[in-house]
Design a protein around this motif. Structure first.
Motif, PDB file in Angstrom:
ATOM      1  N   ARG A 174       0.841  -1.207   0.000  1.00 40.65           N
ATOM      2  CA  ARG A 174       0.000   0.000   0.000  1.00 40.65           C
ATOM      3  C   ARG A 174       0.868   1.245   0.000  1.00 40.65           C
ATOM      4  O   ARG A 174       0.573   2.235  -0.655  1.00 40.65           O
ATOM      5  CB  ARG A 174      -0.907  -0.038   1.241  1.00 40.65           C
ATOM      6  CG  ARG A 174      -1.706   1.220   1.441  1.00 40.65           C
ATOM      7  CD  ARG A 174      -2.640   1.150   2.623  1.00 40.65           C
ATOM      8  NE  ARG A 174      -3.155   2.471   2.862  1.00 40.65           N
ATOM      9  CZ  ARG A 174      -2.710   3.308   3.809  1.00 40.65           C
ATOM     10  NH1 ARG A 174      -1.790   2.922   4.659  1.00 40.65           N
ATOM     11  NH2 ARG A 174      -3.206   4.513   3.913  1.00 40.65           N
ATOM     12  N   TYR A 206      -2.294   7.399   0.802  1.00 41.00           N
ATOM     13  CA  TYR A 206      -3.542   7.116   0.085  1.00 41.00           C
ATOM     14  C   TYR A 206      -3.338   7.309  -1.416  1.00 41.00           C
ATOM     15  O   TYR A 206      -3.871   6.559  -2.235  1.00 41.00           O
ATOM     16  CB  TYR A 206      -4.677   7.999   0.637  1.00 41.00           C
ATOM     17  CG  TYR A 206      -4.990   7.621   2.075  1.00 41.00           C
ATOM     18  CD1 TYR A 206      -5.982   6.711   2.373  1.00 41.00           C
ATOM     19  CD2 TYR A 206      -4.220   8.121   3.120  1.00 41.00           C
ATOM     20  CE1 TYR A 206      -6.232   6.321   3.688  1.00 41.00           C
ATOM     21  CE2 TYR A 206      -4.448   7.745   4.437  1.00 41.00           C
ATOM     22  CZ  TYR A 206      -5.449   6.843   4.713  1.00 41.00           C
ATOM     23  OH  TYR A 206      -5.669   6.447   6.012  1.00 41.00           O
ATOM     24  N   GLU A 257      -3.501  -4.825   5.219  1.00 39.04           N
ATOM     25  CA  GLU A 257      -4.711  -4.017   5.413  1.00 39.04           C
ATOM     26  C   GLU A 257      -5.239  -3.600   4.049  1.00 39.04           C
ATOM     27  O   GLU A 257      -4.582  -3.805   3.027  1.00 39.04           O
ATOM     28  CB  GLU A 257      -4.409  -2.786   6.264  1.00 39.04           C
ATOM     29  CG  GLU A 257      -3.497  -1.790   5.571  1.00 39.04           C
ATOM     30  CD  GLU A 257      -3.297  -0.504   6.361  1.00 39.04           C
ATOM     31  OE1 GLU A 257      -4.139  -0.168   7.195  1.00 39.04           O
ATOM     32  OE2 GLU A 257      -2.285   0.169   6.107  1.00 39.04           O
ATOM     33  N   THR A 258      -6.432  -3.006   4.049  1.00 37.42           N
ATOM     34  CA  THR A 258      -6.999  -2.518   2.790  1.00 37.42           C
ATOM     35  C   THR A 258      -6.671  -1.023   2.649  1.00 37.42           C
ATOM     36  O   THR A 258      -5.999  -0.451   3.501  1.00 37.42           O
ATOM     37  CB  THR A 258      -8.524  -2.739   2.745  1.00 37.42           C
ATOM     38  OG1 THR A 258      -9.129  -1.918   3.739  1.00 37.42           O
ATOM     39  CG2 THR A 258      -8.883  -4.193   2.977  1.00 37.42           C
ATOM     40  N   GLY A 259      -7.170  -0.409   1.575  1.00 38.67           N
ATOM     41  CA  GLY A 259      -6.826   0.975   1.291  1.00 38.67           C
ATOM     42  C   GLY A 259      -7.256   1.960   2.360  1.00 38.67           C
ATOM     43  O   GLY A 259      -6.643   3.019   2.508  1.00 38.67           O
ATOM     44  N   ALA A 260      -8.310   1.643   3.115  1.00 34.05           N
ATOM     45  CA  ALA A 260      -8.783   2.594   4.131  1.00 34.05           C
ATOM     46  C   ALA A 260      -9.344   1.899   5.362  1.00 34.05           C
ATOM     47  O   ALA A 260     -10.148   2.487   6.087  1.00 34.05           O
ATOM     48  CB  ALA A 260      -9.834   3.523   3.528  1.00 34.05           C
ATOM     49  N   ALA A 261      -8.905   0.668   5.618  1.00 32.46           N
ATOM     50  CA  ALA A 261      -9.394  -0.043   6.815  1.00 32.46           C
ATOM     51  C   ALA A 261      -8.488  -1.237   7.098  1.00 32.46           C
ATOM     52  O   ALA A 261      -7.795  -1.733   6.199  1.00 32.46           O
ATOM     53  CB  ALA A 261     -10.826  -0.525   6.607  1.00 32.46           C
ATOM     54  N   ASN A 262      -8.506  -1.691   8.348  1.00 31.57           N
ATOM     55  CA  ASN A 262      -7.828  -2.944   8.691  1.00 31.57           C
ATOM     56  C   ASN A 262      -8.705  -4.116   8.274  1.00 31.57           C
ATOM     57  O   ASN A 262      -9.864  -3.936   7.891  1.00 31.57           O
ATOM     58  CB  ASN A 262      -7.518  -2.990  10.196  1.00 31.57           C
ATOM     59  CG  ASN A 262      -6.475  -1.955  10.593  1.00 31.57           C
ATOM     60  OD1 ASN A 262      -6.706  -1.142  11.480  1.00 31.57           O
ATOM     61  ND2 ASN A 262      -5.327  -1.972   9.944  1.00 31.57           N
ATOM     62  N   LEU A 306      -1.388   0.708   9.155  1.00 39.82           N
ATOM     63  CA  LEU A 306      -1.958   1.629  10.146  1.00 39.82           C
ATOM     64  C   LEU A 306      -2.542   0.868  11.343  1.00 39.82           C
ATOM     65  O   LEU A 306      -3.286  -0.101  11.158  1.00 39.82           O
ATOM     66  CB  LEU A 306      -3.045   2.489   9.493  1.00 39.82           C
ATOM     67  CG  LEU A 306      -3.416   3.725  10.301  1.00 39.82           C
ATOM     68  CD1 LEU A 306      -2.333   4.791  10.192  1.00 39.82           C
ATOM     69  CD2 LEU A 306      -4.740   4.315   9.840  1.00 39.82           C
ATOM     70  N   THR A 353     -10.168   1.120  15.647  1.00 39.08           N
ATOM     71  CA  THR A 353     -11.292   0.181  15.574  1.00 39.08           C
ATOM     72  C   THR A 353     -10.790  -1.248  15.755  1.00 39.08           C
ATOM     73  O   THR A 353     -11.377  -2.051  16.499  1.00 39.08           O
ATOM     74  CB  THR A 353     -12.009   0.321  14.221  1.00 39.08           C
ATOM     75  OG1 THR A 353     -12.172   1.704  13.935  1.00 39.08           O
ATOM     76  CG2 THR A 353     -13.355  -0.372  14.229  1.00 39.08           C
ATOM     77  N   ARG A 354      -9.698  -1.584  15.067  1.00 38.96           N
ATOM     78  CA  ARG A 354      -9.087  -2.915  15.211  1.00 38.96           C
ATOM     79  C   ARG A 354      -8.796  -3.191  16.683  1.00 38.96           C
ATOM     80  O   ARG A 354      -9.184  -4.231  17.218  1.00 38.96           O
ATOM     81  CB  ARG A 354      -7.793  -2.961  14.378  1.00 38.96           C
ATOM     82  CG  ARG A 354      -6.944  -4.221  14.566  1.00 38.96           C
ATOM     83  CD  ARG A 354      -5.553  -4.002  13.936  1.00 38.96           C
ATOM     84  NE  ARG A 354      -4.691  -5.142  14.097  1.00 38.96           N
ATOM     85  CZ  ARG A 354      -4.029  -5.449  15.219  1.00 38.96           C
ATOM     86  NH1 ARG A 354      -4.164  -4.705  16.304  1.00 38.96           N
ATOM     87  NH2 ARG A 354      -3.247  -6.513  15.274  1.00 38.96           N
ATOM     88  N   ALA A 414     -12.310  -3.243   9.130  1.00 39.74           N
ATOM     89  CA  ALA A 414     -12.498  -2.550  10.401  1.00 39.74           C
ATOM     90  C   ALA A 414     -11.875  -1.170  10.329  1.00 39.74           C
ATOM     91  O   ALA A 414     -10.674  -1.034  10.077  1.00 39.74           O
ATOM     92  CB  ALA A 414     -11.851  -3.354  11.531  1.00 39.74           C
ATOM     93  N   THR A 461     -12.802   3.383  11.448  1.00 37.18           N
ATOM     94  CA  THR A 461     -13.720   4.366  12.027  1.00 37.18           C
ATOM     95  C   THR A 461     -14.915   4.606  11.121  1.00 37.18           C
ATOM     96  O   THR A 461     -16.062   4.599  11.566  1.00 37.18           O
ATOM     97  CB  THR A 461     -12.966   5.691  12.268  1.00 37.18           C
ATOM     98  OG1 THR A 461     -11.956   5.436  13.230  1.00 37.18           O
ATOM     99  CG2 THR A 461     -13.887   6.784  12.770  1.00 37.18           C
TER     100      THR A 461
HETATM  101  C1  LIG Z   1      -5.278   2.618   5.703  1.00 35.91           C
HETATM  102  C2  LIG Z   1      -6.139   2.504   6.894  1.00 35.91           C
HETATM  103  N1  LIG Z   1      -6.006   1.424   7.694  1.00 35.91           N
HETATM  104  C3  LIG Z   1      -6.754   1.268   8.796  1.00 35.91           C
HETATM  105  C4  LIG Z   1      -7.697   2.203   9.148  1.00 35.91           C
HETATM  106  C5  LIG Z   1      -8.511   2.008  10.393  1.00 35.91           C
HETATM  107  O1  LIG Z   1      -8.102   2.892  11.391  1.00 35.91           O
HETATM  108  P1  LIG Z   1      -9.131   3.399  12.489  1.00 35.91           P
HETATM  109  O2  LIG Z   1      -9.796   2.185  13.021  1.00 35.91           O
HETATM  110  O3  LIG Z   1      -8.290   4.076  13.494  1.00 35.91           O
HETATM  111  O4  LIG Z   1     -10.081   4.287  11.804  1.00 35.91           O
HETATM  112  C6  LIG Z   1      -7.890   3.329   8.340  1.00 35.91           C
HETATM  113  C7  LIG Z   1      -8.910   4.319   8.691  1.00 35.91           C
HETATM  114  O5  LIG Z   1      -8.627   5.413   8.998  1.00 35.91           O
HETATM  115  C8  LIG Z   1      -7.085   3.486   7.201  1.00 35.91           C
HETATM  116  O6  LIG Z   1      -7.227   4.564   6.403  1.00 35.91           O
END
Ligand SMILES: Cc1ncc(COP(=O)(O)O)c(C=O)c1O
Length: 332
Positions: free
Chosen positions: A172, A186, A215-220, A239, A243-244, A282, A284
């Motif tokens: 990523r 991002y 992880e994915t592009g915007a979440a675990n 990251l 939430t994780r 997972a 926010t």
């Molecule tokens: C790349 C990435 N991984 C993981 C997360 C999950 O993080 P959080 O649970 O703190 O929102 C996010 C969300 O912000 C993210 O953008």
């Protein structure tokens, strides 16, 4: 005859509260926070962050509680992560007390636009280098601004079960910036995600550099079944989601088996074949979103029965109840 009109909710993150807490850093250190109109802040075209990526941010939510008050969820974790991101990016590190004061001001000054649950007020702290200098490619900014945008939000994820492409080669971002929350991470992932959308009608990409899922592009990313959660162990290369962390604490409190360990793409494929298998994103914004299909080497693989399973529903339900004050939990 009366006409009925259905208004579609605005897309997540496109509506903003009117009030913006802001504080500035210069040679005298951090100045006092003030609350200004959100649309009153402007930056010049030569601003350091626009050229040299001196920028990091956070994403957290404040939720209306049962008594009508509004409370940010685990803001201390986001504040600490912002400070760590700032340090890695050679930006001035905002004091914890300033961040706490600004999160509270962002909530209270925009309190009238906080939606009822399941909606919430999404908060976007943003720290940017503000030197007007296009010749500072190898120098840190000497001035900075920290502000928090408030945005009333509803659902982030689409209503369908998610389709996720597994990317086994391209990371990523770079390992040294994986746990930093900065815009350039991002940007680096975007081309891969766009290709997955175009080629596989996918919602997201699960990055698995070296064949190990991260992880994915915007979440675990979590694998679940009743009584069990499996996810990648924390490392510098992705990251560390709040939430994780929250979901793992909830799972442990239920005496579920929580496995933070390396998971290969081969194991993921075997996992999906189990009838009880669940997988979820997972974060926010996403909270905990069920994955119906993993796309591995161009082939669709159904996760379990393809529906949101009981483990995902239970953890998601618990978390949202805690966030809205219907249930208490002492996060460590
Ligand atoms: C790349 C990435 N991984 C993981 C997360 C999950 O993080 P959080 O649970 O703190 O929102 C996010 C969300 O912000 C993210 O953008």
């Amino acid at each position: 005859m009366s006409e009925t009109t259905t208004t579609k909710p605005a897309p997540f993150g496109t509506v903003f509260g009117s009030n913006l807490p802001i504080a500035r850093f210069d040679s005298d250190g951090w100045g006092a926070m003030e609350v200004v109109p959100t649309d009153s802040v402007t930056f010049g075209v030569a601003t350091h962050c626009l050229h040299y990526g001196s920028e990091c941010f956070e994403g957290l939510k404040a939720h209306k509680q049962q008594d009508g008050s509004v409370k940010a969820f685990r803001a201390d974790k986001n504040n600490a992560r912002l400070r760590a991101s700032a340090e890695r990016l050679c930006l001035p590190v905002p004091p914890m007390e300033l961040l706490e004061e600004m999160v509270e001001a962002a909530v209270q000054s925009n309190v009238e636009v906080v939606p009822d649950p399941p909606g919430s007020l999404y908060l976007r702290p943003n720290l940017v280098g503000t030197d007007l200098n296009i010749g500072a490619a190898t120098k840190p900014t000497k001035t900075a601004a920290l502000y928090i945008i408030a945005s009333p939000v509803g659902e982030y994820l689409p209503p369908h079960m998610l389709r996720i492409v597994v990317e086994p080669d391209i990371p990523r971002t770079t390992p040294q910036f994986g746990k930093v929350k900065c815009g350039s991470n991002y940007a680096m992932a975007l081309g891969v995600i766009q290709n997955a959308r175009r080629d596989f009608n996918a919602d997201q990409v699960l990055f698995a550099p070296g064949g190990l899922i991260e992880e994915t592009g915007a979440a675990n990313f979590l694998l679940l079944e009743e009584g069990r959660v499996i996810t990648a162990p924390l490392s510098d290369s992705f990251l560390h989601g709040v939430t994780r962390d929250s979901l793992l604490q909830l799972a442990r409190s239920l005496d579920w088996k929580v496995e933070e360990r390396a998971v290969s793409v081969e194991e993921l494929v075997q996992w999906c074949a189990r009838p009880t298998a669940e997988a979820a994103l997972a974060g926010t914004a996403a909270i905990l979103g069920g994955v119906g299909t993993m796309i591995v080497n161009g082939e669709d693989i159904q996760v379990g029965n393809g529906e949101t399973g009981p483990a995902t529903k239970q953890l998601r339900g618990m978390l949202t109840e805690i966030q809205t004050g219907k249930r208490s939990f002492d996060f460590q």
